[in-house]
Design a protein around this motif. Structure first.
Motif, mmCIF file in Angstrom:
data_model
loop_
_atom_site.group_PDB
_atom_site.id
_atom_site.type_symbol
_atom_site.label_atom_id
_atom_site.label_comp_id
_atom_site.label_asym_id
_atom_site.label_seq_id
_atom_site.Cartn_x
_atom_site.Cartn_y
_atom_site.Cartn_z
ATOM 1 N N MET A 134 0.829 -1.208 0.000
ATOM 2 C CA MET A 134 0.000 0.000 0.000
ATOM 3 C C MET A 134 0.865 1.261 0.000
ATOM 4 N N LEU A 135 1.897 1.279 0.859
ATOM 5 C CA LEU A 135 2.769 2.456 0.934
ATOM 6 C C LEU A 135 3.493 2.696 -0.390
ATOM 7 N N ALA A 136 3.951 1.608 -1.016
ATOM 8 C CA ALA A 136 4.666 1.751 -2.284
ATOM 9 C C ALA A 136 3.765 2.353 -3.347
ATOM 10 N N CYS A 137 2.494 1.960 -3.367
ATOM 11 C CA CYS A 137 1.566 2.495 -4.361
ATOM 12 C C CYS A 137 1.176 3.940 -4.062
ATOM 13 N N LEU A 138 1.146 4.298 -2.775
ATOM 14 C CA LEU A 138 0.759 5.660 -2.392
ATOM 15 C C LEU A 138 1.944 6.620 -2.320
ATOM 16 N N ALA A 139 3.172 6.088 -2.461
ATOM 17 C CA ALA A 139 4.366 6.894 -2.231
ATOM 18 C C ALA A 139 4.447 8.151 -3.091
ATOM 19 N N PRO A 140 4.166 8.105 -4.409
ATOM 20 C CA PRO A 140 4.280 9.346 -5.190
ATOM 21 C C PRO A 140 3.389 10.468 -4.673
ATOM 22 N N GLY A 141 2.137 10.133 -4.326
ATOM 23 C CA GLY A 141 1.242 11.154 -3.796
ATOM 24 C C GLY A 141 1.661 11.629 -2.427
ATOM 25 N N LEU A 142 2.193 10.721 -1.621
ATOM 26 C CA LEU A 142 2.647 11.096 -0.280
ATOM 27 C C LEU A 142 3.849 12.032 -0.370
ATOM 28 N N ILE A 143 4.751 11.759 -1.303
ATOM 29 C CA ILE A 143 5.926 12.612 -1.480
ATOM 30 C C ILE A 143 5.505 14.003 -1.951
ATOM 31 N N ALA A 144 4.533 14.050 -2.855
ATOM 32 C CA ALA A 144 4.084 15.332 -3.386
ATOM 33 C C ALA A 144 3.252 16.113 -2.386
ATOM 34 N N SER A 145 2.641 15.416 -1.430
ATOM 35 C CA SER A 145 1.734 16.068 -0.491
ATOM 36 C C SER A 145 2.472 16.494 0.773
ATOM 37 N N ASP A 189 -1.563 6.980 -8.198
ATOM 38 C CA ASP A 189 -0.388 7.836 -8.270
ATOM 39 C C ASP A 189 0.626 7.352 -9.293
ATOM 40 N N THR A 190 0.889 6.050 -9.300
ATOM 41 C CA THR A 190 1.875 5.521 -10.235
ATOM 42 C C THR A 190 1.409 5.693 -11.672
ATOM 43 N N VAL A 191 0.130 5.414 -11.909
ATOM 44 C CA VAL A 191 -0.419 5.555 -13.258
ATOM 45 C C VAL A 191 -0.383 7.019 -13.694
ATOM 46 N N SER A 192 -0.822 7.921 -12.822
ATOM 47 C CA SER A 192 -0.858 9.345 -13.188
ATOM 48 C C SER A 192 0.546 9.909 -13.379
ATOM 49 N N THR A 193 1.519 9.444 -12.564
ATOM 50 C CA THR A 193 2.898 9.886 -12.748
ATOM 51 C C THR A 193 3.423 9.438 -14.104
ATOM 52 N N GLY A 194 3.145 8.186 -14.462
ATOM 53 C CA GLY A 194 3.583 7.678 -15.757
ATOM 54 C C GLY A 194 2.966 8.446 -16.912
ATOM 55 N N ILE A 195 1.672 8.743 -16.802
ATOM 56 C CA ILE A 195 0.993 9.501 -17.865
ATOM 57 C C ILE A 195 1.567 10.908 -17.973
ATOM 58 N N ALA A 196 1.765 11.553 -16.821
ATOM 59 C CA ALA A 196 2.282 12.924 -16.823
ATOM 60 C C ALA A 196 3.677 12.985 -17.432
ATOM 61 N N LYS A 197 4.534 12.046 -17.056
ATOM 62 C CA LYS A 197 5.898 12.064 -17.587
ATOM 63 C C LYS A 197 5.922 11.721 -19.072
ATOM 64 N N THR A 198 5.028 10.847 -19.510
ATOM 65 C CA THR A 198 4.950 10.540 -20.939
ATOM 66 C C THR A 198 4.516 11.772 -21.718
ATOM 67 N N ARG A 199 3.531 12.491 -21.201
ATOM 68 C CA ARG A 199 3.088 13.718 -21.866
ATOM 69 C C ARG A 199 4.211 14.750 -21.925
ATOM 70 N N GLU A 200 4.972 14.874 -20.833
ATOM 71 C CA GLU A 200 6.083 15.816 -20.830
ATOM 72 C C GLU A 200 7.104 15.447 -21.904
ATOM 73 N N ALA A 201 7.389 14.144 -22.016
ATOM 74 C CA ALA A 201 8.367 13.703 -23.002
ATOM 75 C C ALA A 201 7.881 13.999 -24.423
ATOM 76 N N VAL A 202 6.598 13.741 -24.673
ATOM 77 C CA VAL A 202 6.043 14.002 -26.003
ATOM 78 C C VAL A 202 6.063 15.500 -26.298
ATOM 79 N N ALA A 203 5.693 16.312 -25.299
ATOM 80 C CA ALA A 203 5.688 17.770 -25.499
ATOM 81 C C ALA A 203 7.095 18.289 -25.750
ATOM 82 N N THR A 204 8.066 17.751 -25.029
ATOM 83 C CA THR A 204 9.452 18.181 -25.227
ATOM 84 C C THR A 204 9.921 17.861 -26.633
ATOM 85 N N ALA A 205 9.611 16.646 -27.083
ATOM 86 C CA ALA A 205 10.019 16.254 -28.433
ATOM 87 C C ALA A 205 9.310 17.100 -29.490
ATOM 88 N N GLY A 206 8.027 17.400 -29.274
ATOM 89 C CA GLY A 206 7.266 18.164 -30.253
ATOM 90 C C GLY A 206 7.696 19.609 -30.359
#
Length: 538
Positions: free
Chosen positions: A19-30, A183-200
């Motif tokens: 549970m902690l591992a899955c919640l870690a990204p949101g916990l770090i950001a919060s 959190d893990t899914v949203s982090t992955g989506i956000a970073k993928t979007r950033e990578a695509v935007a950077t390349a574009g």
């Protein structure tokens, strides 16, 4: 009995760890522990996946892969937080790696190479150990549920349905942290979007860099209003708006600026000041340098690499084309800087290895600003010379702001050995950085030192044709600037010849070296074109 208790304890700890591992990204950001009171979708999906796999080897491989994904997601969230606190933006998965390496260099400068290497090694070992623990916990939880697989799958389906309902309702215990966590899914989506935007964005920047009317002007139409002048662009490290306005340390900096303005007036100088909005925050100074020089908004390492690989017309190239001898003086550099030749087209590059400095190192700042300016004056201005244009970086106000050099009599500077006792008179970063108020105090003192070094140089040098553009590169890190600080930095143009300042009268910049809160604010990428226009053939 004891073995049974230990087994139950391990089962509970494994479930908690998943549970902690899955919640870690949101916990770090919060900033709230209430971020733990959420339902992580990834935990449900991971357990279901492991329950559906019939092969033990496949389950172990998948468990390790899932653990790596969870750890990487947490590390990315941690990098986002560190980058936001230091440079005011999130970590870019495409362009952020060189910046991370540069950050390691700053840590190495502050703690020593051995300490930095040990710290990096400990982080790596901790990450590997965490992957092993999470993989083991996933396998234990799925193994515990496997004898009751049907009931477990039904329960997981019910939890997923409840998660979906809560997600649709948008329930939150912590603002910005939905109870239905992914959190893990949203982090992955956000970073993928950033990578695509950077390349574009690369193609758009290439087109912008190519369309430059100033590059097509003949040399006779460039910088005519500065012919015969020695022009120096001075970047003062971490010299931001917070240094001069609204902070506990700004009164001390303001006093230095007011006293310096009076001293310059006595020597026949005049000044005009305003603010520029920097393309970076808290560090990565070369992004600001390149933004000012190119007239392009360069706010990431990837953009910097792309632009400097091309032939965008820079201010230094404009001066060189118009007949100036061009020099860069970067006292923090210890190795060749190919971009200085291939892109900025400097005729000569000065750095820590070729300016004759034999004194001590002051943490990140290898050479005190006073020595940098005195050496430049003796080398470039003291004897008869052709007009010179230079960019000089003053680095004594670079983090960690301790220990700080102190001014010495100009005739005692020599080879810098006079500074030998000074580093031991200051506190090491490991002591200062325990107290944010102490950090702020020493930041303010470091800016005062850099500015006093500049005023000492200006009031000592005898060059009636000297023109300076003095500005900060970025605001200091959030520990000094505070949360939500803007990206504004002071800028001043200093000259003895009234005709120089007459050229910028339409800018409405304010007299003196201390801009007021209502002084004009430009984006830093606007400066190049306005400067070339003001001092061009018109």
């Amino acid at each position: 009995m004891t073995r049974r208790v230990v087994a139950v304890l391990l089962d509970v700890l494994s479930a908690v760890l998943v549970m902690l591992a899955c919640l870690a990204p949101g916990l770090i950001a919060s900033d709230s522990a209430l971020a733990l009171v959420r339902i992580p979708l990834e935990a449900v999906l991971a357990v279901v996946l492991l329950l559906l796999l019939p092969w033990p080897v496949a389950r172990r491989v998948v468990a390790v892969v899932l653990a790596v994904v969870l750890v990487v997601s947490a590390l990315l969230a941690a990098l986002d937080r560190v980058f936001s606190a230091t440079v005011g933006r999130s970590f870019d998965p495409v362009s952020g790696w060189p910046e991370l390496a540069d950050g390691y260099g700053v840590v190495s400068d502050s703690t020593g190479p051995v300490g930095a290497a040990l710290l990096a090694g400990l982080v790596g070992l901790a990450a590997l150990a965490t992957v092993a623990l999470i993989a083991g916990a996933l396998l234990r939880v799925s193994g515990l549920l496997r004898p009751r697989r049907r009931a477990a799958l039904i329960g997981a389906t019910a939890v997923a349905a409840g998660w979906l309902v809560v997600a649709l309702v948008g329930a939150q215990l912590v603002p910005g942290e939905p109870v239905a966590a992914a959190d893990t899914v949203s982090t992955g989506i956000a970073k993928t979007r950033e990578a695509v935007a950077t390349a574009g964005a690369q193609a758009a920047r290439a087109r912008e860099a190519a369309s430059d009317r100033y590059a097509q002007l003949p040399a006779t139409d460039l910088l005519r209003g500065l012919r015969g002048k020695d022009v120096i662009v001075v970047f003062v490290e971490s010299y931001g708006r917070v240094a001069v306005q609204g902070t506990s340390f700004s009164p001390g900096v303001d006093a230095v600026l007011r006293r310096g303005t009076a001293d310059l007036a006595a020597k026949g100088y005049s000044e005009r000041s305003a603010f520029l909005t920097s393309s970076t925050f808290g560090g990565i100074s070369w992004l600001a340098h390149s933004t000012l020089q190119t007239g392009l908004w360069i706010d990431s390492q990837q953009k910097y690499d792309q632009v400097t690989a091309g032939d965008r017309f820079t201010l230094s190239a404009a001066f060189r084309k118009a007949g100036w001898r061009t020099v860069s003086d970067v006292p923090s550099d210890t190795r060749p800087w190919p971009v200085g030749t291939s892109f900025y087209h400097y005729d000569e590059q000065l750095n820590a290895t070729n300016v004759g400095y034999a004194g001590p190192r002051f943490s990140y700042a290898r050479i005190p600003d006073q020595y940098t300016l005195a050496h430049f004056q003796q080398r470039e201005l003291a004897k008869p010379h052709a007009p010179v244009m230079a960019e000089i970086d003053l680095v004594s106000s670079h983090t960690p702001w301790t220990p700080l050099p102190q001014l010495v009599p100009p005739d005692a500077i020599g080879d810098g050995s006079v500074y030998d006792p000074q580093p031991a008179q200051g506190l090491p970063p490991s002591v200062v950085w325990r107290d944010p108020e102490h950090v702020k105090q020493l930041y303010g003192e470091s800016v005062q030192y850099s500015l006093n070094s500049l005023f000492s140089f200006l009031t000592t040098v005898d060059d009636p044709n000297l023109v300076l553009v003095v500005l900060g590169d970025h605001q200091p890190a959030a520990v000094v600037s505070g949360a939500g600080a803007d990206h504004d930095v002071p800028i001043s143009i200093v000259a003895k010849d009234p005709a120089v300042l007459d050229r910028i009268s339409t800018w409405k910049w304010e007299p003196g070296m201390l801009p007021s809160p209502s002084a004009p604010v430009w984006r830093m990428d606007a400066f190049r074109d306005r400067f070339l226009s003001a001092f061009g053939s018109g």
